[in-house]
Design a protein around this motif. Structure first.
Motif, short mmCIF file in Angstrom:
data_model
loop_
_atom_site.label_atom_id
_atom_site.label_comp_id
_atom_site.label_asym_id
_atom_site.label_seq_id
_atom_site.Cartn_x
_atom_site.Cartn_y
_atom_site.Cartn_z
N VAL A 20 0.84 -1.20 0.00
CA VAL A 20 0.00 0.00 0.00
C VAL A 20 0.87 1.24 0.00
CG1 VAL A 20 -1.69 1.33 1.31
CG2 VAL A 20 -1.91 -1.15 1.16
N ARG A 21 0.46 2.24 -0.77
CA ARG A 21 1.10 3.55 -0.75
C ARG A 21 0.05 4.58 -0.37
NH1 ARG A 21 5.00 4.35 -6.08
NH2 ARG A 21 6.25 2.47 -5.86
N SER A 22 0.48 5.60 0.35
CA SER A 22 -0.43 6.67 0.74
C SER A 22 0.13 8.02 0.31
CB SER A 22 -0.64 6.67 2.26
OG SER A 22 -1.18 5.45 2.70
N LEU A 23 -0.76 8.87 -0.19
CA LEU A 23 -0.40 10.25 -0.49
C LEU A 23 -0.80 11.09 0.70
CD1 LEU A 23 0.53 12.49 -2.47
CD2 LEU A 23 -1.84 12.58 -3.31
N VAL A 24 0.16 11.74 1.34
CA VAL A 24 -0.14 12.53 2.54
C VAL A 24 0.24 13.99 2.31
CG1 VAL A 24 0.12 10.61 4.15
CG2 VAL A 24 2.12 11.98 3.56
N GLU A 25 -0.54 14.86 2.94
CA GLU A 25 -0.21 16.28 2.94
C GLU A 25 0.29 16.63 4.33
OE1 GLU A 25 -2.18 19.32 0.42
OE2 GLU A 25 -3.02 20.00 2.34
N ILE A 26 1.36 17.41 4.38
CA ILE A 26 2.05 17.65 5.64
C ILE A 26 2.19 19.15 5.88
CG2 ILE A 26 4.22 17.27 6.90
CD1 ILE A 26 4.59 14.92 4.69
N HIS A 27 1.79 19.58 7.07
CA HIS A 27 1.99 20.96 7.49
C HIS A 27 3.16 20.96 8.46
CE1 HIS A 27 0.18 24.90 9.33
NE2 HIS A 27 1.39 25.06 8.83
N LEU A 28 4.26 21.53 8.04
CA LEU A 28 5.49 21.50 8.83
C LEU A 28 5.51 22.69 9.79
CD1 LEU A 28 8.01 19.65 8.85
CD2 LEU A 28 9.12 21.32 7.38
N HIS A 29 5.58 22.40 11.09
CA HIS A 29 5.60 23.46 12.09
C HIS A 29 7.02 23.83 12.52
CE1 HIS A 29 1.28 23.61 12.61
NE2 HIS A 29 1.24 22.30 12.75
N THR A 30 7.94 22.91 12.36
CA THR A 30 9.35 23.19 12.65
C THR A 30 10.18 22.72 11.46
OG1 THR A 30 9.53 21.03 13.78
CG2 THR A 30 9.14 22.97 15.17
N GLY A 31 11.35 23.28 11.30
CA GLY A 31 12.17 22.95 10.13
C GLY A 31 13.46 22.26 10.51
N ARG A 32 13.36 21.06 11.05
CA ARG A 32 14.55 20.33 11.46
C ARG A 32 15.18 19.58 10.30
NH1 ARG A 32 14.65 23.75 15.35
NH2 ARG A 32 13.10 23.39 16.99
N HIS A 33 16.43 19.21 10.49
CA HIS A 33 17.21 18.50 9.46
C HIS A 33 16.54 17.18 9.10
CE1 HIS A 33 20.71 15.83 8.32
NE2 HIS A 33 20.89 16.85 7.50
N HIS A 34 16.15 17.02 7.83
CA HIS A 34 15.51 15.80 7.32
C HIS A 34 14.26 15.42 8.12
CE1 HIS A 34 19.60 14.27 5.47
NE2 HIS A 34 19.12 15.36 4.87
N GLN A 35 13.58 16.42 8.68
CA GLN A 35 12.51 16.15 9.63
C GLN A 35 11.41 15.22 9.11
OE1 GLN A 35 10.69 19.61 11.45
NE2 GLN A 35 8.83 18.49 11.99
N ILE A 36 10.83 15.54 7.95
CA ILE A 36 9.72 14.73 7.44
C ILE A 36 10.17 13.30 7.18
CG2 ILE A 36 8.15 14.42 5.47
CD1 ILE A 36 8.02 17.48 5.25
N ARG A 37 11.32 13.15 6.58
CA ARG A 37 11.84 11.82 6.25
C ARG A 37 12.08 10.99 7.52
NH1 ARG A 37 16.80 13.48 2.46
NH2 ARG A 37 17.01 11.22 2.22
N VAL A 38 12.68 11.61 8.52
CA VAL A 38 12.99 10.90 9.76
C VAL A 38 11.72 10.53 10.51
CG1 VAL A 38 14.11 11.10 12.01
CG2 VAL A 38 15.23 12.02 9.99
N GLN A 39 10.80 11.47 10.66
CA GLN A 39 9.60 11.19 11.45
C GLN A 39 8.70 10.14 10.82
OE1 GLN A 39 8.57 15.56 12.43
NE2 GLN A 39 8.06 14.46 14.31
#
Length: 241
Positions: free
Chosen positions: A164-183
């Motif tokens: 399964v693949r999911s398309l997600v929309e993300i509202h980033l509140h902080t700008g950490r290094h590689h944040q979205i990928r890591v979380q």
């Protein structure tokens, strides 16, 4: 070859291609700052030529245009960025980043499906400068920084191989290094094409198919540094579910 969404005397809004550094690169590779400076320099030369009817004198030393870096996108990420064309605009926009008034919306393709259709991740990240990676740690660890984002699932689809693949929309509140990928990787749904943080299966698929990282900064909103008007710009991701 810049994809310019908006320009005035204070700011320049562009779409950064995947695979291009958002700031000056020490390597012999294209980067956005150099591309913008070249564009602005050519624009000045063309203006001089039109005003005088003559080619600019070869002896005239070119003035290095000012390009203020307000925020960054990782090299493999495509998306909307704003650059300042003077110090005053840079200071105003940088203040918006610190105060959370510059809003960034991303879209990503992830492996699997997050537990909730709408959710929030709050973690503490620690950057390792030697490996250029980040990881989630306890908030008591020295150097750990709070990382917060909200997401919603836009669509999910079962693939031919049963995954399964999911398309997600993300509202980033902080700008950490590689944040979205890591979380997202740490919460069990790594991004497609992420060979650094992805699950082994996702990483191997990305390498085999040479899939780019499925992450795009699709919308950027901020207050104009001079007029104070709220401005919003967008682009569409180039990946498909």
């Amino acid at each position: 070859m810049l994809d310019i969404l908006y320009e005035d005397k204070d700011i320049l809004v562009v779409v950064k291609p995947a695979g291009v550094e958002s700031q000056t690169s020490r390597r012999l590779e294209p980067d956005m700052v150099s591309e913008i400076k070249n564009y602005l320099h050519r624009k000045v030369q063309e203006t001089k030529k039109l005003s005088t009817g003559l080619s600019p004198k070869a002896s005239t030393a070119p003035v290095d245009p000012y390009v203020g870096i307000i925020h960054r996108l990782d090299k493999p990420v495509r998306g909307v960025m704003v650059y300042a064309k003077n110090l005053k605009a840079a200071a105003h926009l940088s203040r918006q980043v610190q105060e959370g008034k510059l809003e960034k919306i991303y879209q990503a393709l992830v492996c699997g499906k997050p537990v909730d259709n709408v959710g929030k991740y709050v973690d503490y990240l620690l950057k390792d400068g030697k490996t250029n990676t980040s990881r989630i740690v306890d908030k008591s660890v020295a150097g750990a920084k709070r990382a917060e984002l909200e997401y919603q699932i836009l669509e999910k689809k079962e693939q031919e191989d049963g995954t399964v693949r999911s398309l997600v929309e993300i509202h980033l509140h902080t700008g950490r290094h590689h944040q979205i990928r890591v979380q997202f990787a740490a919460h069990g749904t790594p991004l497609m094409g992420d060979t650094k943080y992805g699950a082994p299966a996702a990483a191997s698929v990305g390498r085999a198919r040479r899939e780019p990282l499925a992450l795009c900064a699709v919308r950027l909103s901020f207050l104009h540094p001079v007029t104070g008007k709220r401005m919003e710009f967008s682009t569409k991701p180039q990946f498909v579910l």
